[in-house]
Design a protein around this motif. Structure first.
Motif, PDB file in Angstrom:
ATOM      1  N   ILE A  42       0.828  -1.205   0.000  1.00 34.41           N
ATOM      2  CA  ILE A  42       0.000   0.000   0.000  1.00 34.41           C
ATOM      3  C   ILE A  42       0.864   1.257   0.000  1.00 34.41           C
ATOM      4  CG2 ILE A  42      -1.726   1.314   1.297  1.00 34.41           C
ATOM      5  CD1 ILE A  42      -2.664  -1.414   2.402  1.00 34.41           C
ATOM      6  N   PHE A  43       1.851   1.290   0.913  1.00 29.39           N
ATOM      7  CA  PHE A  43       2.628   2.500   1.110  1.00 29.39           C
ATOM      8  C   PHE A  43       3.913   2.542   0.303  1.00 29.39           C
ATOM      9  CE2 PHE A  43       0.294   1.773   5.101  1.00 29.39           C
ATOM     10  CZ  PHE A  43      -0.538   2.876   5.020  1.00 29.39           C
ATOM     11  N   GLY A  44       4.402   1.394  -0.123  1.00 26.36           N
ATOM     12  CA  GLY A  44       5.635   1.362  -0.887  1.00 26.36           C
ATOM     13  C   GLY A  44       6.848   1.444   0.012  1.00 26.36           C
ATOM     14  N   GLY A  45       7.974   1.767  -0.569  1.00 26.55           N
ATOM     15  CA  GLY A  45       9.232   1.865   0.166  1.00 26.55           C
ATOM     16  C   GLY A  45      10.289   1.013  -0.501  1.00 26.55           C
ATOM     17  N   ILE A  46      11.416   0.866   0.141  1.00 23.85           N
ATOM     18  CA  ILE A  46      12.499   0.030  -0.375  1.00 23.85           C
ATOM     19  C   ILE A  46      12.345  -1.357   0.224  1.00 23.85           C
ATOM     20  CG2 ILE A  46      15.002  -0.230  -0.550  1.00 23.85           C
ATOM     21  CD1 ILE A  46      13.888   2.170  -2.053  1.00 23.85           C
ATOM     22  N   TYR A  47      12.433  -2.379  -0.624  1.00 23.38           N
ATOM     23  CA  TYR A  47      12.139  -3.734  -0.189  1.00 23.38           C
ATOM     24  C   TYR A  47      13.101  -4.694  -0.873  1.00 23.38           C
ATOM     25  CZ  TYR A  47       9.486  -8.110   0.072  1.00 23.38           C
ATOM     26  OH  TYR A  47       9.099  -9.398   0.273  1.00 23.38           O
ATOM     27  N   ASN A  54      19.739  -7.091  -3.967  1.00 28.51           N
ATOM     28  CA  ASN A  54      19.612  -5.632  -3.997  1.00 28.51           C
ATOM     29  C   ASN A  54      18.196  -5.206  -3.648  1.00 28.51           C
ATOM     30  OD1 ASN A  54      22.275  -5.327  -4.863  1.00 28.51           O
ATOM     31  ND2 ASN A  54      21.671  -5.583  -7.016  1.00 28.51           N
ATOM     32  N   PRO A  55      18.051  -4.207  -2.796  1.00 26.07           N
ATOM     33  CA  PRO A  55      16.708  -3.698  -2.506  1.00 26.07           C
ATOM     34  C   PRO A  55      16.141  -2.965  -3.720  1.00 26.07           C
ATOM     35  CG  PRO A  55      18.369  -2.449  -1.303  1.00 26.07           C
ATOM     36  CD  PRO A  55      19.087  -3.529  -2.041  1.00 26.07           C
ATOM     37  N   ALA A  56      14.835  -2.987  -3.831  1.00 25.07           N
ATOM     38  CA  ALA A  56      14.145  -2.314  -4.939  1.00 25.07           C
ATOM     39  C   ALA A  56      12.904  -1.645  -4.401  1.00 25.07           C
ATOM     40  CB  ALA A  56      13.777  -3.337  -6.010  1.00 25.07           C
ATOM     41  N   PRO A  57      12.430  -0.597  -5.085  1.00 22.80           N
ATOM     42  CA  PRO A  57      11.186   0.048  -4.640  1.00 22.80           C
ATOM     43  C   PRO A  57      10.024  -0.929  -4.705  1.00 22.80           C
ATOM     44  CG  PRO A  57      12.304   1.393  -6.278  1.00 22.80           C
ATOM     45  CD  PRO A  57      13.013   0.078  -6.236  1.00 22.80           C
ATOM     46  N   SER A  58       9.141  -0.809  -3.764  1.00 22.95           N
ATOM     47  CA  SER A  58       7.959  -1.658  -3.737  1.00 22.95           C
ATOM     48  C   SER A  58       6.754  -0.760  -3.527  1.00 22.95           C
ATOM     49  CB  SER A  58       8.053  -2.661  -2.600  1.00 22.95           C
ATOM     50  OG  SER A  58       6.896  -3.439  -2.547  1.00 22.95           O
TER      51      SER A  58
END
Length: 147
Positions: A42-47, A54-58
């Protein structure tokens, strides 16, 4: 053994594993449904996905990230974005047209009377009045002396 304690200081980062945070409800022996949403969806963020390095936007689709959407809206308002203003004006105009059409239709239904229906109701009222008047005259003419 001492209990595990975590002290977070300003600027510290911590890890949440949202892929294991969903709650499921069994609806049969072989099926279950998810009864909540994971915040990252719902809110997104780095995941960092399980197995990824590697983390990616979610979420993957930026249009479904609540904070991205709000950020874009604030940016459009603060910079007086003409395209956003034009879209808002067009939407407001469309809404006004829809309301005008709805109000016109409602007013028409209220003002337009079905003449045939009104005449039929008037005729029924006349028949009822005549029947009541005739009954009243007959009752008034009755007397014990008439028998």
């Amino acid at each position: 053994m001492s209990p595990l304690t975590l002290a977070l200081n300003k600027g510290d980062q911590f890890v949440i594993r949202p892929n294991t945070a969903d709650l499921r409800l069994d609806i049969s022996q072989s099926r279950s449904i998810r009864v909540n949403n994971v915040g990252k969806d719902i809110f997104g963020g780095i995941y960092t996905r399980p197995g990824a390095t590697n983390p990616a936007p979610s979420p993957d689709n930026n249009n479904s990230n609540l904070f991205e959407t709000l950020g874009k809206l604030i940016g459009y308002v603060e910079t007086n974005d003409k395209k956003a203003s034009a879209n808002a004006a067009a939407s407001a105009e469309k809404l006004a047209d829809i309301r005008k059409d709805n109000n016109t239709a409602l007013l028409s239904r209220l003002e337009d009377a079905d003449l045939g229906e009104l005449l039929n109701e008037l005729k029924q009222s006349e028949l009822i009045y005549e029947a009541v008047a005739r009954s009243s005259r007959m009752i008034n003419q009755m007397s014990i002396l008439n028998y």
